[in-house]
Design a protein around this motif. Structure first.
Motif, PDB file in Angstrom:
ATOM      1  N   SER A  64       0.839  -1.194   0.000  1.00 40.49           N
ATOM      2  CA  SER A  64       0.000   0.000   0.000  1.00 40.49           C
ATOM      3  C   SER A  64       0.873   1.243   0.000  1.00 40.49           C
ATOM      4  O   SER A  64       1.978   1.244   0.558  1.00 40.49           O
ATOM      5  CB  SER A  64      -0.907   0.011   1.235  1.00 40.49           C
ATOM      6  OG  SER A  64      -1.602   1.241   1.341  1.00 40.49           O
ATOM      7  N   GLU A  65       0.374   2.289  -0.619  1.00 43.14           N
ATOM      8  CA  GLU A  65       1.078   3.571  -0.594  1.00 43.14           C
ATOM      9  C   GLU A  65       0.605   4.446   0.559  1.00 43.14           C
ATOM     10  O   GLU A  65       1.085   5.556   0.737  1.00 43.14           O
ATOM     11  CB  GLU A  65       0.890   4.297  -1.921  1.00 43.14           C
ATOM     12  CG  GLU A  65       1.511   3.564  -3.109  1.00 43.14           C
ATOM     13  CD  GLU A  65       1.333   4.306  -4.418  1.00 43.14           C
ATOM     14  OE1 GLU A  65       0.626   5.348  -4.403  1.00 43.14           O
ATOM     15  OE2 GLU A  65       1.884   3.851  -5.426  1.00 43.14           O
ATOM     16  N   GLU A  66      -0.354   3.936   1.349  1.00 44.14           N
ATOM     17  CA  GLU A  66      -0.891   4.677   2.483  1.00 44.14           C
ATOM     18  C   GLU A  66      -0.749   3.839   3.747  1.00 44.14           C
ATOM     19  O   GLU A  66      -0.564   2.617   3.683  1.00 44.14           O
ATOM     20  CB  GLU A  66      -2.359   5.022   2.249  1.00 44.14           C
ATOM     21  CG  GLU A  66      -2.594   5.895   1.027  1.00 44.14           C
ATOM     22  CD  GLU A  66      -4.056   6.271   0.872  1.00 44.14           C
ATOM     23  OE1 GLU A  66      -4.779   6.316   1.887  1.00 44.14           O
ATOM     24  OE2 GLU A  66      -4.476   6.509  -0.269  1.00 44.14           O
ATOM     25  N   PRO A  67      -0.833   4.464   4.931  1.00 49.07           N
ATOM     26  CA  PRO A  67      -0.763   3.698   6.180  1.00 49.07           C
ATOM     27  C   PRO A  67      -1.828   2.612   6.246  1.00 49.07           C
ATOM     28  O   PRO A  67      -2.918   2.751   5.684  1.00 49.07           O
ATOM     29  CB  PRO A  67      -0.994   4.767   7.260  1.00 49.07           C
ATOM     30  CG  PRO A  67      -0.526   6.042   6.628  1.00 49.07           C
ATOM     31  CD  PRO A  67      -0.905   5.927   5.177  1.00 49.07           C
ATOM     32  N   ILE A  68      -1.498   1.535   6.921  1.00 50.26           N
ATOM     33  CA  ILE A  68      -2.375   0.373   7.065  1.00 50.26           C
ATOM     34  C   ILE A  68      -2.521   0.051   8.551  1.00 50.26           C
ATOM     35  O   ILE A  68      -1.579   0.222   9.325  1.00 50.26           O
ATOM     36  CB  ILE A  68      -1.784  -0.840   6.312  1.00 50.26           C
ATOM     37  CG1 ILE A  68      -2.054  -0.729   4.805  1.00 50.26           C
ATOM     38  CG2 ILE A  68      -2.338  -2.158   6.827  1.00 50.26           C
ATOM     39  CD1 ILE A  68      -1.492  -1.877   4.003  1.00 50.26           C
ATOM     40  N   ALA A  69      -3.688  -0.424   8.940  1.00 50.14           N
ATOM     41  CA  ALA A  69      -3.896  -0.913  10.300  1.00 50.14           C
ATOM     42  C   ALA A  69      -3.619  -2.410  10.338  1.00 50.14           C
ATOM     43  O   ALA A  69      -3.931  -3.139   9.397  1.00 50.14           O
ATOM     44  CB  ALA A  69      -5.319  -0.637  10.773  1.00 50.14           C
ATOM     45  N   LEU A  70      -3.021  -2.855  11.452  1.00 48.41           N
ATOM     46  CA  LEU A  70      -2.778  -4.270  11.682  1.00 48.41           C
ATOM     47  C   LEU A  70      -3.399  -4.611  13.037  1.00 48.41           C
ATOM     48  O   LEU A  70      -3.036  -4.017  14.056  1.00 48.41           O
ATOM     49  CB  LEU A  70      -1.279  -4.569  11.683  1.00 48.41           C
ATOM     50  CG  LEU A  70      -0.864  -6.003  12.012  1.00 48.41           C
ATOM     51  CD1 LEU A  70      -1.453  -6.991  11.000  1.00 48.41           C
ATOM     52  CD2 LEU A  70       0.658  -6.125  12.050  1.00 48.41           C
ATOM     53  N   VAL A  71      -4.339  -5.534  13.054  1.00 51.16           N
ATOM     54  CA  VAL A  71      -5.090  -5.854  14.262  1.00 51.16           C
ATOM     55  C   VAL A  71      -4.712  -7.244  14.763  1.00 51.16           C
ATOM     56  O   VAL A  71      -4.709  -8.218  13.997  1.00 51.16           O
ATOM     57  CB  VAL A  71      -6.613  -5.800  14.001  1.00 51.16           C
ATOM     58  CG1 VAL A  71      -7.387  -6.126  15.273  1.00 51.16           C
ATOM     59  CG2 VAL A  71      -7.001  -4.418  13.480  1.00 51.16           C
ATOM     60  N   GLY A  72      -4.361  -7.314  16.058  1.00 60.37           N
ATOM     61  CA  GLY A  72      -4.026  -8.579  16.683  1.00 60.37           C
ATOM     62  C   GLY A  72      -5.151  -9.072  17.571  1.00 60.37           C
ATOM     63  O   GLY A  72      -6.153  -8.379  17.794  1.00 60.37           O
ATOM     64  N   GLY A  73      -4.966 -10.250  18.114  1.00 60.59           N
ATOM     65  CA  GLY A  73      -5.998 -10.862  18.921  1.00 60.59           C
ATOM     66  C   GLY A  73      -5.832 -10.643  20.408  1.00 60.59           C
ATOM     67  O   GLY A  73      -6.513 -11.297  21.202  1.00 60.59           O
TER      68      GLY A  73
END
Length: 246
Positions: free
Chosen positions: A20-29
């Protein structure tokens, strides 16, 4: 409603699962506070789940654009509801799901939520990966503070009195401005001097001589840290090769 991921991220491109060229969210458990997920999602367009992180994400009404991990925590109806082309299993057991996901994302910045709090050994493994994957800009969002791996230099406009904690995962030295206790001429190392519970006097500037230093600041400084890391003025550590800096 889940947005069309094709407009924001590319899958399986340039040896990365997500690009991605934009920020991404990464979600954990792990533990996620009432506003943690919302405060993360309003700052990004695309979101990736690390294995079981898909569960709280889907419970919030958002379908992940991609799911990465060994899938030992994601089973049953949740797994069945995710389109097959968004599932990217990595079956090896030598790394955490956070490690698997972060190393598979090519983006200017990753906002990680659901990785702090809960079991201490899980948190330590996440922080270890945050340091080892030194070429990736990632901010971990906790209940009270945010954590990121210090780039070669950074300037933050913090509120006087804000706690600024510095914890080295390996030996580093550096220079600082705007801290109550400057780090100039100090050697910081995990089995020696550390820099926790320092305080901002004004705008804070940090310069460090190598990777390995984690920075912890109040959560309300998230936008400041995001702007700094996206400014291209901080420098970036090179990727490690075979476990060593290139």
């Amino acid at each position: 409603m889940c947005p069309n991921p094709g407009k924001m991220i590319n899958l399986r491109k340039n040896s990365q699962i997500v690009r991605s060229e934009e920020p991404i969210a990464l979600v954990g458990g792990g533990e996620i506070g009432p506003e943690d997920l919302n405060q993360t999602l309003i700052r990004v367009k695309a979101v990736v789940a690390a294995d079981g992180g898909a569960i709280p994400l889907m419970d919030s009404g958002r379908m992940p654009d991609a799911v990465i991990g060994d899938f030992d925590s994601l089973t049953g109806t949740y797994l069945d509801r995710i389109p097959a082309d968004r599932l990217f299993p990595i079956r090896e057991q030598d790394s955490t799901d956070f490690d698997k996901a972060l190393r598979s994302i090519d983006a200017p910045l990753v906002l990680g939520v659901g990785f702090l709090g809960g079991r201490l050994d899980h948190q330590m493994a996440v922080l270890n990966a945050l340091v080892r994957l030194q070429d990736r800009f990632c901010i971990l969002i906790g209940e009270h503070e945010i954590v990121f791996h210090a780039p070669p230099q950074i300037r933050l406009s913090l509120t006087p009195g804000d706690v600024v904690s510095l914890f080295p995962f390996q030996r580093v030295t550096g220079l600082s401005k705007g801290l109550e206790w400057p780090i100039d001429d100090l050697v910081l190392e995990p089995n020696g001097r550390v820099g926790t519970s320092n305080r901002a006097l004004s705008d804070v500037e940090l310069t460090v001589d190598g990777p390995g230093l984690l920075v912890m600041v109040p959560r309300d400084a998230l936008n400041q840290v995001m702007r700094a890391l996206l400014s291209r003025q901080t420098g970036r550590w090179p990727a490690r090769v075979d476990g060593h800096p290139s």
